[in-house]
Design a protein around this motif. Structure first.
Motif, short mmCIF file in Angstrom:
data_model
loop_
_atom_site.label_atom_id
_atom_site.label_comp_id
_atom_site.label_asym_id
_atom_site.label_seq_id
_atom_site.Cartn_x
_atom_site.Cartn_y
_atom_site.Cartn_z
N ILE A 308 0.84 -1.20 0.00
CA ILE A 308 0.00 0.00 0.00
C ILE A 308 0.87 1.25 0.00
N CYS A 309 2.04 1.14 0.64
CA CYS A 309 2.96 2.28 0.74
C CYS A 309 4.01 2.27 -0.37
N ASP A 310 3.73 1.53 -1.45
CA ASP A 310 4.60 1.49 -2.64
C ASP A 310 5.97 0.88 -2.38
N ILE A 311 6.04 0.00 -1.39
CA ILE A 311 7.25 -0.79 -1.17
C ILE A 311 6.93 -2.21 -1.61
N LYS A 312 7.48 -2.65 -2.72
CA LYS A 312 7.10 -3.96 -3.26
C LYS A 312 7.50 -5.06 -2.28
N SER A 313 6.52 -5.84 -1.87
CA SER A 313 6.73 -6.86 -0.86
C SER A 313 5.88 -8.07 -1.20
N LYS A 314 6.38 -9.27 -0.90
CA LYS A 314 5.69 -10.49 -1.30
C LYS A 314 5.57 -11.45 -0.13
N PHE A 315 4.39 -12.04 0.01
CA PHE A 315 4.18 -13.10 0.99
C PHE A 315 4.49 -14.42 0.30
N ASN A 316 5.45 -15.16 0.82
CA ASN A 316 5.99 -16.31 0.12
C ASN A 316 5.24 -17.62 0.34
N GLY A 317 4.15 -17.57 1.10
CA GLY A 317 3.37 -18.79 1.31
C GLY A 317 3.59 -19.37 2.69
N THR A 318 3.19 -20.61 2.86
CA THR A 318 3.23 -21.23 4.18
C THR A 318 3.64 -22.70 4.09
N ILE A 319 4.22 -23.20 5.16
CA ILE A 319 4.39 -24.65 5.34
C ILE A 319 3.57 -25.09 6.55
N GLN A 320 2.69 -24.21 7.00
CA GLN A 320 1.75 -24.50 8.10
C GLN A 320 2.44 -25.01 9.35
N SER A 321 3.53 -24.33 9.71
CA SER A 321 4.25 -24.69 10.93
C SER A 321 3.39 -24.41 12.16
N SER A 322 3.46 -25.31 13.12
CA SER A 322 2.73 -25.08 14.37
C SER A 322 3.40 -25.85 15.49
N ILE A 323 3.14 -25.39 16.69
CA ILE A 323 3.65 -26.08 17.89
C ILE A 323 2.61 -25.91 18.99
N ILE A 324 2.43 -26.94 19.79
CA ILE A 324 1.43 -26.89 20.85
C ILE A 324 1.98 -27.59 22.08
N LYS A 325 1.70 -27.02 23.25
CA LYS A 325 2.10 -27.64 24.52
C LYS A 325 0.93 -28.45 25.05
N LEU A 326 1.21 -29.69 25.43
CA LEU A 326 0.20 -30.53 26.07
C LEU A 326 0.81 -31.09 27.35
N PHE A 327 0.45 -30.45 28.45
CA PHE A 327 0.99 -30.79 29.76
C PHE A 327 2.52 -30.65 29.72
N ASP A 328 3.31 -31.70 30.00
CA ASP A 328 4.76 -31.53 30.01
C ASP A 328 5.39 -31.86 28.66
N LYS A 329 4.57 -32.05 27.63
CA LYS A 329 5.08 -32.39 26.31
C LYS A 329 4.79 -31.28 25.31
N GLY A 330 5.49 -31.36 24.17
CA GLY A 330 5.23 -30.44 23.07
C GLY A 330 5.09 -31.24 21.79
N VAL A 331 4.30 -30.72 20.86
CA VAL A 331 4.11 -31.34 19.55
C VAL A 331 4.30 -30.26 18.50
N ALA A 332 5.14 -30.56 17.50
CA ALA A 332 5.41 -29.59 16.44
C ALA A 332 5.28 -30.26 15.09
#
Length: 440
Positions: A308-332
């Motif tokens: 919008i401010c005339d600075i050419k910029s591109k969103f390169n997409g996603t690999i749908q990274s995520s991480i969640i804490k479940l009690f004392d464990k983590g899942v990514a």
């Protein structure tokens, strides 16, 4: 230049703040249908679970702070009659015009059609007022048994927090495994065991056929049994908040999310969109996907503001990274699952291994699990999932980076120089082991 932004969430306020930093002379107006902006919705389950008490911590910035930077915000906005051709709309029955429009309307909870649902008091967890009401009820001694419909991120995080404050929690999930679109069976089974080990009752491959109000209780009739509870939470996922745009000229996806290009532009001139109301490109499958995550929303906000401010910029997409804490464990997780890869006809090799998170002669050594997926046609790593202690899980950032960069698995990558110290890892880390098995 007048910029009007519909929505005061992460994308909308991110766009507004960035534009005012780049172009102080631009007029920026944010229209929000609710009575607050800049909510950190990811913290809602933890607020309900009394992990913190100050509700102000859920909001990144106050309206007063935005006003000080030159951003006008109109709360409780009733928006109608958007005329894209003439660049105007009605807001609280007053006409507002714009030069550029940003659609950042976010998402709302998807509420499934269940017989009797309209006859009970049920709850969801997408907005601050949802969390405030749930917190009040959950801290009542009258609420002992909670039923959550849906085993997605919100459902699991809320379940953990309710268990931590002494509630009995059951989760009903339509699929036969936990979050089957995000994790393969091996990781889903580890999550299932974690939840059950922490006294969460799971009803997988099941659904609520009917809710019945029974004095002060609620009866949920499942496929083959009944559950009596005091509180029902619907956590069946999200839907883009685009109902008012469905019959407009905007190009929408099959789930009514807005389709945007890499620059945040819609198919209508001078109309941008980003965040949970949009679909974006998965850089591995090259297909649109719906990924309502705060990380995506904040990155798109920067791209939209720059353009919008005339600075050419591109969103390169996603690999749908995520991480969640479940009690004392983590899942990514990041990239595609094995199932998704097969659906896209990718020629893959997978490894799934279990190892220890640090050296054996120090106390507290725990199991850690990793699954990697490689495209055999070019030896590029395209997916990864990890389950382990909530501290050791952070090594997954390395895997996400390899997937993001479309890294080819070679002997050099197998020897990646990861840091080592006995309290943190083994000399030959689980990541090294998994990469080496992909090369065999």
């Amino acid at each position: 230049m007048k910029i009007v932004i519909l929505g005061g969430g992460a994308t909308g306020m991110g766009v507004a703040a960035k534009i005012k930093r780049l172009k102080k002379d631009y007029e920026v107006l944010v229209l929000e249908t609710g009575n607050y902006v800049s909510l950190g919705a990811c913290g809602l389950p933890y607020f309900v679970g009394n992990e913190f008490e100050d509700k102000k911590m859920l909001f990144a910035r106050t309206i007063e702070k935005f006003n000080e930077s030159g951003i006008d915000v109109i709360l409780n906005s009733k928006i109608s009659n958007i005329n894209f051709e003439n660049k105007k709309m009605l807001v609280n029955s007053k006409e507002i015009v714009y030069d550029k429009l940003v659609l950042a309307t976010g998402a709302d909870a998807f509420i499934p059609k269940i017989k009797g649902l309209e006859n009970i008091e049920y709850h969801k967890l997408t907005k601050y007022e949802d969390a405030e009401k749930l917190k009040e009820l959950s801290n009542s001694n009258n609420i002992k048994n909670v039923l959550i419909v849906g085993a997605g991120f919100i459902g699991m995080e809320l379940a953990e927090n309710l268990i931590n404050i002494g509630k009995n929690v059951s989760i009903v999930e339509l699929e036969n495994q936990i979050s089957s679109r995000l994790y393969d069976f091996e990781i889903s089974e580890l999550i299932k065991n974690n939840l059950e080990d922490n006294n969460i009752k799971l009803y997988l491959g099941n659904s609520v056929k009917e809710f019945i109000s029974k004095e002060s209780k609620i009866l949920a009739r499942l496929n083959s049994e009944e559950i009596e509870c005091d509180l029902v939470v619907i956590a069946s996922g999200f839907k883009p908040n685009t109902e008012s745009l469905i019959n407009s000229e905007l190009e929408l996806s099959s789930n009514n999310a807005i389709i945007v290009d890499k620059f945040g532009k819609t198919n209508i001139k001078d109309v941008y969109a980003g965040g949970d109301c949009c679909v974006i490109e998965n850089i591995i499958t090259k297909k649109y996907c719906y990924s309502p995550l705060a990380t995506v929303a904040s990155k798109q906000a920067k791209v939209i503001a720059n353009n919008i401010c005339d600075i050419k910029s591109k969103f390169n997409g996603t690999i749908q990274s995520s991480i969640i804490k479940l009690f004392d464990k983590g899942v990514a997780r990041a990239g595609v699952t094995e199932n998704e890869a097969k659906l896209n006809n990718l020629n893959i090799k997978t490894v799934f291994i279990k190892d220890k998170d640090h050296t054996h002669y120090l106390k507290g050594q725990k199991d850690i699990y990793i699954k990697l997926i490689m495209n055999k046609d070019d030896n590029v790593i395209i997916g990864g999932q990890m389950y382990g202690d909530k501290d050791s899980i952070l090594r997954f950032y390395c895997i996400a980076t390899l997937i993001w960069n479309k890294t080819k698995i070679t002997e050099s990558i197998e020897q990646i120089d990861l840091p080592y110290s006995p309290p943190f890892s083994k000399t030959y880390d689980i990541i090294h082991i998994a990469l080496s098995k992909l090369l065999v």
